[in-house]
Design a protein around this motif. Structure first.
Motif, PDB file in Angstrom:
ATOM      1  N   GLY A  86      -7.788  -1.667  -4.267  1.00 54.28           N
ATOM      2  CA  GLY A  86      -7.058  -2.145  -3.091  1.00 54.28           C
ATOM      3  C   GLY A  86      -6.498  -3.532  -3.259  1.00 54.28           C
ATOM      4  N   LEU A 109      -9.064   7.873  -8.770  1.00 50.91           N
ATOM      5  CA  LEU A 109     -10.075   7.232  -7.936  1.00 50.91           C
ATOM      6  C   LEU A 109      -9.485   5.977  -7.303  1.00 50.91           C
ATOM      7  CD1 LEU A 109     -13.122   7.357 -10.394  1.00 50.91           C
ATOM      8  CD2 LEU A 109     -12.831   8.762  -8.379  1.00 50.91           C
ATOM      9  N   THR A 110      -9.793   5.725  -6.029  1.00 45.38           N
ATOM     10  CA  THR A 110      -9.326   4.494  -5.387  1.00 45.38           C
ATOM     11  C   THR A 110     -10.503   3.772  -4.745  1.00 45.38           C
ATOM     12  OG1 THR A 110      -8.900   5.284  -3.124  1.00 45.38           O
ATOM     13  CG2 THR A 110      -7.186   5.724  -4.759  1.00 45.38           C
ATOM     14  N   GLU A 158     -10.910   0.969  -1.809  1.00 46.25           N
ATOM     15  CA  GLU A 158     -10.097   0.335  -0.769  1.00 46.25           C
ATOM     16  C   GLU A 158     -10.983  -0.289   0.308  1.00 46.25           C
ATOM     17  OE1 GLU A 158      -6.720   3.008   0.451  1.00 46.25           O
ATOM     18  OE2 GLU A 158      -7.759   4.379  -0.894  1.00 46.25           O
ATOM     19  N   VAL A 177     -10.372   2.358   3.589  1.00 46.57           N
ATOM     20  CA  VAL A 177      -9.475   3.462   3.218  1.00 46.57           C
ATOM     21  C   VAL A 177      -8.549   3.706   4.406  1.00 46.57           C
ATOM     22  CG1 VAL A 177      -9.328   5.914   2.683  1.00 46.57           C
ATOM     23  CG2 VAL A 177     -11.123   4.530   1.654  1.00 46.57           C
ATOM     24  N   GLN A 194     -11.468   8.776  -2.765  1.00 50.31           N
ATOM     25  CA  GLN A 194     -11.272   7.439  -2.192  1.00 50.31           C
ATOM     26  C   GLN A 194     -12.607   6.875  -1.718  1.00 50.31           C
ATOM     27  OE1 GLN A 194      -8.005   9.410   0.225  1.00 50.31           O
ATOM     28  NE2 GLN A 194      -7.206   7.332   0.128  1.00 50.31           N
ATOM     29  N   THR A 220       0.830  -1.206   0.000  1.00 50.65           N
ATOM     30  CA  THR A 220       0.000   0.000   0.000  1.00 50.65           C
ATOM     31  C   THR A 220       0.867   1.259   0.000  1.00 50.65           C
ATOM     32  OG1 THR A 220      -1.704  -1.183   1.219  1.00 50.65           O
ATOM     33  CG2 THR A 220      -1.873   1.196   1.185  1.00 50.65           C
ATOM     34  N   TYR A 222       0.637   4.151  -2.759  1.00 54.88           N
ATOM     35  CA  TYR A 222       0.347   5.538  -2.375  1.00 54.88           C
ATOM     36  C   TYR A 222       1.449   6.483  -2.864  1.00 54.88           C
ATOM     37  CZ  TYR A 222      -3.697   4.754   0.705  1.00 54.88           C
ATOM     38  OH  TYR A 222      -4.949   4.474   1.208  1.00 54.88           O
ATOM     39  N   ASN A 257      -0.552  12.639  -8.734  1.00 55.02           N
ATOM     40  CA  ASN A 257      -1.678  13.393  -8.184  1.00 55.02           C
ATOM     41  C   ASN A 257      -1.534  14.863  -8.554  1.00 55.02           C
ATOM     42  OD1 ASN A 257      -3.871  14.254  -6.719  1.00 55.02           O
ATOM     43  ND2 ASN A 257      -2.892  14.031  -4.711  1.00 55.02           N
ATOM     44  N   ASP A 299      -6.222   9.269   4.189  1.00 58.74           N
ATOM     45  CA  ASP A 299      -6.827  10.270   3.309  1.00 58.74           C
ATOM     46  C   ASP A 299      -5.724  11.002   2.558  1.00 58.74           C
ATOM     47  OD1 ASP A 299      -9.332   9.657   4.322  1.00 58.74           O
ATOM     48  OD2 ASP A 299      -9.112  11.058   5.986  1.00 58.74           O
ATOM     49  N   ILE A 351      -7.426  13.109  -4.179  1.00 64.68           N
ATOM     50  CA  ILE A 351      -7.797  11.781  -4.691  1.00 64.68           C
ATOM     51  C   ILE A 351      -9.149  11.397  -4.108  1.00 64.68           C
ATOM     52  CG2 ILE A 351      -7.162   9.334  -4.759  1.00 64.68           C
ATOM     53  CD1 ILE A 351      -4.265  10.133  -4.562  1.00 64.68           C
TER      54      ILE A 351
END
Length: 558
Positions: free
Chosen positions: A388, A344-345, A347, A350, A359, A326, A330, A337, A353, A357
């Motif tokens: 994820g 868009l993620t 997860e 999450v 999430q 992860t 990230y 970014n 933060d 993005i």
């Protein structure tokens, strides 16, 4: 003090503009200096101490000088050691207005509120440099161990003869000594940079263990009769049902520890002798890591940098739980970014933060599954998508369709090595030609402990252990091997910190042909090695020869 808050203060007061503020934060993240030092480096202030009058003015609080001063014993006693350490609070005076305190992080209003609640008295804020407050806290309140012992002495109530009611249990969980004890356990574990904290009841004892750099260490155990109130306290903090002890539960704790805000995911599991509770500590500093700071080999760093700016395709990071997958993703997302990319993620959950993005937390319980979220993503006009984890065929197929329709997809898989990810996708039911057409690269990684620089020493490994490593003594030449003897800096373990081992599978044309022909993993691996792929074991050897880690660590994780 929090770097973001300090920089935001200087922006709001018109002392710097937002672009310079971002430069200061980036420099702080890359150099490891705090924002006060960087503000001085950028000549916004003359010295780092000059930021504190600005902070004091903003808060409307007096600036006090702590040098050469210590609170009298009776004043220090007004804040218990555990509470003082947890909140980073030092008492400096007591009068009719209340108890005057200085904080390590005076900009966080929640800290003062939490402290006011814990002490149940009126507090008056003053300001002093954070490093001076830290220094005085260590000087006044002594070692963490003595604080723990003093709290345990206060835990005098005996074990319950029968079942406690929910109200009685909550009263015990919210008693001052239990609150202080749990707070100090969390403080100590987080100070040691623990990734997980375990509360484990057994028939005759109650263990508290925490994981640092992948290895578990045990704290001095409290009496067995305190297991129930201590575990109940953790559940209260996580907003879990303390009366329900028959089924697993999940919760979350967000707590200010010193100057850090720490997120913890909490999981309870019923066992034969009570509930086992594990807290996963989510370290926000890891999400601020950039690709440059991950310690990637140069060719892998360049490959990832080139891959994540491609218009479409799939990039997968594989490895076991806790291997840093992860963190790597990230860091890649932070690189892309920018204002001209929609990210868009999806997860579960999450973990952190990230500004800029979008999430989405997946939740199987309400039907918000990975496939459902992914289908919705494609109607949101994204440029880059992070999933994820590819857990099933449906998720994998939608991710592949997304990549084939002009989106870059980043995701993770649980496989032992990079070529294994190809076989795993095909085993899920994805057609080989789709895997070959969409997959751009697979990065396998592990985290190994690094040798403590303070007690690092060279040694001669035995022939037997070299044979296990697959290395002949005759091939070594003049290569040196190192280990850590153990010292106070590393807690006598010989290790301090962790570093990554990496294996990168580049999906080039020869590899694509093998994938389409459903070639076994071993054949794909052999072809990749012919084209220059470095295996995890080979990268482990590189780190051994560089003196970063030990033979034992590489054998354990590869």
């Amino acid at each position: 003090m929090d770097n973001n808050q300090l920089v935001e203060l200087f922006i709001s007061r018109g002392m710097i503009d937002r672009s310079l503020g971002q430069e200061i934060l980036n420099e702080s993240s890359n150099s490891g200096k705090d924002a006060a030092e960087v503000l001085a480096d950028f000549q916004v202030v003359q010295h780092r101490e000059d930021v504190w009058p600005v902070v004091a003015s903003e808060l409307g609080a007096p600036l006090v000088e702590l040098k050469g001063w210590s609170p009298p014993e009776e004043l220090a006693a007004l804040i218990p050691a555990a509470t003082a350490r947890l909140h980073g609070a030092l008492p400096i005076n007591f009068d009719e207005e209340g108890l005057h305190v200085v904080l390590v992080d005076p900009m966080n209003p929640q800290t003062l509120e939490d402290l006011r609640f814990a002490l149940d008295r009126e507090l008056v804020l003053a300001v002093a440099p954070d490093y001076m407050v830290e220094e005085k806290l260590n000087e006044v309140y002594g070692s963490d161990g003595s604080a723990m012992d003093s709290i345990l002495e206060q835990l005098e109530f005996g074990g319950p003869d029968g079942e406690l009611s929910a109200a009685e249990l909550e009263n015990e969980a919210n008693s001052a000594p239990i609150i202080r004890y749990v707070d100090l356990v969390l403080y100590q574990a987080i100070k040691e940079k623990a990734s997980d904290i375990h509360f484990e009841p057994f028939e005759t004892d109650f263990k508290i263990r925490y994981r640092v750099d992948g290895s578990l260490y045990e704290m001095a155990p409290p009496p067995i009769h305190l297991a129930l109130p201590i575990i109940s306290r953790v559940k209260v903090m996580a907003n879990m049902n303390i009366a329900e002890r028959r089924i697993p539960q999940d919760g979350r704790i967000v707590k200010q520890v010193g100057e850090r805000q720490v997120d913890m995911r909490v999981s309870s599991l019923p066992t034969q002798h009570g509930e086992s509770v594990v807290l996963r500590v989510l370290d926000r500093s890891s999400v601020n890591l950039s690709l440059e700071n991950l310690g990637l080999p140069e060719h892998i760093y360049e490959y990832i940098g080139d891959t994540i700016v491609k218009p479409n395709g799939i990039f997968i990071v594989t490895g076991p739980t806790g291997a840093g997958k992860t963190t790597t993703l990230y860091a890649a997302l932070r690189r892309i970014n920018t204002i001209d990319h929609k990210l868009l993620t999806a997860e579960d959950p999450v973990e952190y933060d990230i500004d800029g993005i979008i999430q989405i937390p997946c939740n199987e319980g309400i039907g918000l599954t990975f496939p459902r979220v992914l289908r919705a993503f494609l109607r949101q006009d994204p440029d880059r998508i992070m999933v994820g984890e590819m857990r099933d065929m449906e998720t994998a197929q939608i991710a592949i369709q997304a990549s084939l329709t002009g989106h870059l997809v980043l995701s993770t898989l649980h496989t032992n090595d990079a070529p294994g990810a190809v076989t795993r996708l095909i085993d899920m039911g994805v057609e080989p030609f789709l895997v070959a057409a969409s997959l751009e690269g697979v990065l396998a990684q592990r985290l190994v402990r690094t040798i403590c620089s303070n007690c690092k020493t060279s040694y001669e490994p035995s022939e037997a252990i070299l044979t296990q490593l697959g290395v002949s003594p005759h091939e070594l030449g003049d290569k040196d091997f190192y280990t850590g003897k153990g010292c106070d800096v590393c807690g006598q373990t010989g290790y301090k910190g962790r570093a990554g081992l990496y294996e990168l599978l580049d999906i080039n044309e020869p590899v694509r042909e093998l994938i389409t022909d459903r070639a076994p993993t071993v054949v794909v691996k052999q072809k990749a090695m012919e084209h220059g792929m470095t295996t995890l074991r080979e990268d482990g050897l590189r780190n051994i020869y560089l003196g970063k880690t030990t033979i034992e660590e590489v054998l354990k994780y590869t």
